[in-house]
Design an enzyme around this catalytic site. Structure first.
Site, PDB file in Angstrom:
ATOM      1  N   CYS A   1      95.156 -46.423 -64.289  1.00 27.68           N
ATOM      2  CA  CYS A   1      95.197 -47.962 -63.427  1.00 27.68           C
ATOM      3  C   CYS A   1      95.738 -47.208 -61.989  1.00 27.68           C
ATOM      4  O   CYS A   1      95.544 -47.218 -61.292  1.00 27.68           O
ATOM      5  CB  CYS A   1      95.866 -48.750 -63.543  1.00 27.68           C
ATOM      6  SG  CYS A   1      94.667 -49.986 -65.283  1.00 27.68           S
TER       7      CYS A   1
HETATM    8  N1  NAD Z   1      93.742 -50.115 -69.508  1.00 23.53           N
HETATM    9  C1  NAD Z   1      94.008 -51.187 -68.614  1.00 23.53           C
HETATM   10  O1  NAD Z   1      94.763 -50.881 -68.842  1.00 23.53           O
HETATM   11  C2  NAD Z   1      92.917 -51.642 -68.266  1.00 23.53           C
HETATM   12  C3  NAD Z   1      94.393 -52.639 -66.725  1.00 23.53           C
HETATM   13  C4  NAD Z   1      93.461 -53.270 -66.276  1.00 23.53           C
HETATM   14  C5  NAD Z   1      91.448 -52.259 -65.940  1.00 23.53           C
HETATM   15  N2  NAD Z   1      91.112 -51.826 -66.788  1.00 23.53           N
HETATM   16  C6  NAD Z   1      89.820 -51.590 -66.342  1.00 23.53           C
HETATM   17  O2  NAD Z   1      89.055 -52.026 -66.727  1.00 23.53           O
HETATM   18  C7  NAD Z   1      87.713 -51.371 -67.489  1.00 23.53           C
HETATM   19  C8  NAD Z   1      87.882 -51.093 -69.054  1.00 23.53           C
HETATM   20  O3  NAD Z   1      88.767 -50.744 -69.374  1.00 23.53           O
HETATM   21  P1  NAD Z   1      89.395 -48.890 -70.484  1.00 23.53           P
HETATM   22  O4  NAD Z   1      90.046 -49.059 -70.111  1.00 23.53           O
HETATM   23  O5  NAD Z   1      89.297 -50.663 -71.259  1.00 23.53           O
HETATM   24  O6  NAD Z   1      88.057 -48.433 -70.852  1.00 23.53           O
HETATM   25  P2  NAD Z   1      87.507 -48.116 -72.165  1.00 23.53           P
HETATM   26  O7  NAD Z   1      87.325 -46.975 -72.206  1.00 23.53           O
HETATM   27  O8  NAD Z   1      88.791 -47.789 -73.099  1.00 23.53           O
HETATM   28  O9  NAD Z   1      86.709 -48.894 -72.729  1.00 23.53           O
HETATM   29  C9  NAD Z   1      85.417 -49.527 -72.050  1.00 23.53           C
HETATM   30  C10 NAD Z   1      84.330 -49.730 -73.484  1.00 23.53           C
HETATM   31  O10 NAD Z   1      83.071 -50.104 -72.253  1.00 23.53           O
HETATM   32  C11 NAD Z   1      81.986 -49.570 -73.764  1.00 23.53           C
HETATM   33  N3  NAD Z   1      80.598 -49.509 -72.827  1.00 23.53           N
HETATM   34  C12 NAD Z   1      80.440 -48.835 -71.310  1.00 23.53           C
HETATM   35  N4  NAD Z   1      79.331 -49.048 -71.464  1.00 23.53           N
HETATM   36  C13 NAD Z   1      79.112 -50.353 -71.743  1.00 23.53           C
HETATM   37  C14 NAD Z   1      78.113 -51.378 -71.794  1.00 23.53           C
HETATM   38  N5  NAD Z   1      77.145 -50.844 -70.673  1.00 23.53           N
HETATM   39  N6  NAD Z   1      77.616 -52.334 -73.034  1.00 23.53           N
HETATM   40  C15 NAD Z   1      78.885 -51.916 -73.746  1.00 23.53           C
HETATM   41  N7  NAD Z   1      79.833 -51.437 -73.947  1.00 23.53           N
HETATM   42  C16 NAD Z   1      80.334 -50.176 -72.592  1.00 23.53           C
HETATM   43  C17 NAD Z   1      83.043 -48.106 -74.284  1.00 23.53           C
HETATM   44  O11 NAD Z   1      82.243 -48.073 -74.502  1.00 23.53           O
HETATM   45  C18 NAD Z   1      84.307 -48.286 -74.437  1.00 23.53           C
HETATM   46  O12 NAD Z   1      84.469 -48.823 -75.298  1.00 23.53           O
HETATM   47  C19 NAD Z   1      88.677 -50.577 -66.476  1.00 23.53           C
HETATM   48  O13 NAD Z   1      87.767 -50.944 -65.182  1.00 23.53           O
HETATM   49  C20 NAD Z   1      89.938 -50.440 -65.808  1.00 23.53           C
HETATM   50  O14 NAD Z   1      89.832 -50.233 -64.619  1.00 23.53           O
HETATM   51  C21 NAD Z   1      92.124 -51.690 -67.579  1.00 23.53           C
END
Ligand code: NAD
Length: 493
Positions: free
Chosen positions: A306
């Site tokens: 992030c």
């Molecule tokens: N991980 C963090 O600490 C954090 C913190 C704040 C914000 N975010 C934001 O949250 C969002 C997700 O991050 P994350 O770390 O959880 O990502 P990640 O890659 O760990 O998980 C995303 C999930 O979405 C699934 N996915 C993708 N396309 C899809 C669809 N069309 N339908 C259903 N599922 C789908 C993927 O298979 C995956 O399991 C990003 O925008 C990130 O910037 C993450």
């Protein structure tokens, strides 16, 4: 608290049986079966952020349908197992009492629920902006389901997006695929989370504040009600338009990275200043309420999925608008320089010069309690040292597999902490895992040429380690000359 109401669109009334219940309802539902008055929720994306959020919402009494395109994540949730590495997630899943299910069918999940949280990846583009290539298809499927849905629905964008995305391309995708304007039976919010991997559950349940960008007041009310029934504290709430919420998300993280980088600058100065101690300086700095004590540790740079990219996204946005974001750019450049700073410190302690010698890097995850190595200072340091031709051995309690996928055979992988420590002439503890406190002085002891131990976070047992090594705490300057020596030099002057 701001109560701007977006574009003034409003939904048809949120009918009894579909509306969020009183604030006490969720906690009472946690001990009994979920009352039908609670909205049913859908969480799209069961990754590092989505699966802990889905588990927390279900543990708090909501009925939650998790959706993912990855069958392994769906299977894990169905079996009550964590689909990702996150402390406390297994325990939270055990508290969901059958209220959390998982499927690949987003359209069916949209039909079966009242609110959809979209938590899919938004990868960084080359220019620093965020891609919507996962979010747009999800919105189109949700929109198609809304076309024939008779009950009101709220779509909540939780993924990090560029300012303008929610009320721009995402709303358009939902409107075109549903054939209904936003406000005609469905509403739209942008509501990001400020969580850190390794403490996602704690951070989600005890946020500093709630940030809600809303298409209309009723949608914001609905989301605020769900979040208030879920969190375990009483956070302030900022209710704004989606574009201001989107900018706030980037602004918060850029401010925090600036603060981290500032403290690291002070640490670098302290490291060279006789008698200086960064902990004494930052402890005093943090007492000033205009500054505050958080994120003032003064150690190595920030990393993870992030902070670095949110910082870059703010600069990218500024460039696109013809505005300046030099501060964000300098913070990013300074943070990148941080790895070279540690590498130079390592070189200065190598017995055989900067291109020969054995170094052990302890810590490859970007912070403790996670296996994520994205932009991790430990991983970047290992690569920098290996590229310089050094013999590098690495160890991490959780992130070895993720590191192997990036570093391949550029480094050696220790089987355990002791093997790593014993493999280095210079040992660098760069991620502050608690486990590294178990380093035995005997592992380091080597009378002929004592090992060097660089403690980037000054958290190891300095007294015990100093007895057997050249212990180098980052941010602590060389010993100050004795008082009489200063006196004498003053007299001479
Ligand atoms: N991980 C963090 O600490 C954090 C913190 C704040 C914000 N975010 C934001 O949250 C969002 C997700 O991050 P994350 O770390 O959880 O990502 P990640 O890659 O760990 O998980 C995303 C999930 O979405 C699934 N996915 C993708 N396309 C899809 C669809 N069309 N339908 C259903 N599922 C789908 C993927 O298979 C995956 O399991 C990003 O925008 C990130 O910037 C993450």
């Amino acid at each position: 608290m701001s109560h701007r109401t977006g574009q003034g669109r409003s939904l048809s009334p949120w009918r009894p049986g579909q509306s969020a219940a009183s604030p006490d309802a969720a906690s009472s539902a946690a001990s009994h079966d979920a009352p039908s008055a609670l909205p049913r929720l859908c969480v799209v994306g069961l990754g590092k952020l989505g699966s802990p959020i889905a588990a927390c919402l279900a543990a708090k009494g909501f009925t939650v349908v998790g959706v993912d395109t990855d069958p392994a994540k769906i299977d894990a949730i169905k079996q009550g197992k964590s689909p990702v590495f996150e402390p406390g997630l297994d325990e939270m899943l055990a508290r969901t009492a059958g209220r959390l299910t998982a499927t690949a069918d987003l359209a069916a999940a949209t039909h079966a629920t009242d609110v959809t949280f979209i938590i899919v990846p938004t990868p960084s583009e080359a220019d620093g902006g965020f891609s919507l290539r996962f979010a747009l298809p999800a919105c189109r499927t949700i929109g198609q389901a809304l076309r024939s849905k008779e009950t009101p629905h709220l779509v909540v964008m939780t993924s990090t997006v560029m300012p303008g995305a929610t009320d721009g391309p995402l709303r358009q995708a939902l409107e075109q695929s549903s054939g209904r304007r936003c406000g005609d039976g469905w509403g739209l919010c942008y509501s990001p989370e400020f969580v850190a991997l390794g403490s996602v559950i704690r951070d989600f349940l005890s946020p500093d504040f709630l940030l809600i960008g809303q298409s209309d007041a009723a949608s914001g009310d609905r989301l605020e009600s769900i979040l208030r029934q879920t969190v375990e504290n009483k956070p302030a709430v900022a209710r704004v338009d989606s574009v201001n919420a989107e900018l706030t998300k980037l602004a918060v993280n850029t401010f925090v990275t600036t603060k981290i980088t500032y403290a690291n600058m002070i640490a670098e100065i302290c490291h060279r200043l006789p008698g200086a101690n960064v902990d004494q300086v930052t402890a005093a700095l943090g007492l000033d309420t205009r500054i505050g004590a958080k994120y003032l540790r003064g150690a190595v740079g920030y990393g993870g999925p992030c902070f670095p990219r949110d910082n870059a996204a703010l600069s990218s946005l500024a460039r696109e608008l013809g505005a300046q974001a030099r501060l964000a750019e300098v913070v990013d450049q300074t943070n990148r320089h941080g790895v070279q700073r540690i590498a130079d410190l390592v070189y200065s302690h190598l017995p055989s010069g900067p291109t020969r010698g054995r170094v052990a890097v302890l810590g490859l995850s970007y912070k403790p309690h996670t296996d994520v190595t994205e932009q991790s200072q430990g991983l970047l340091l290992a690569r920098t040292l290996a590229d310089a031709g050094l013999d590098v051995t690495v160890f991490d309690p959780a992130a070895m597999n993720n590191a192997k996928a990036v570093l391949h055979d550029a480094v050696k992988y220790a089987a355990d902490l002791r093997q790593a420590v014993e493999a280095g002439d210079v040992v660098v503890a760069i991620t502050p895992w608690e486990e590294f406190k178990t380093i035995e002085p005997t592992w380091l002891s080597r009378p002929a040429s004592p090992r060097v131990l660089i403690d980037c976070w000054r958290y190891l047992d300095a007294a015990a380690l100093s007895a057997v090594t050249n212990y180098v705490p980052l941010g602590i300057g060389p010993e100050a000359p004795a008082a009489e020596a200063i006196d004498r030099s003053l007299r001479v002057a």
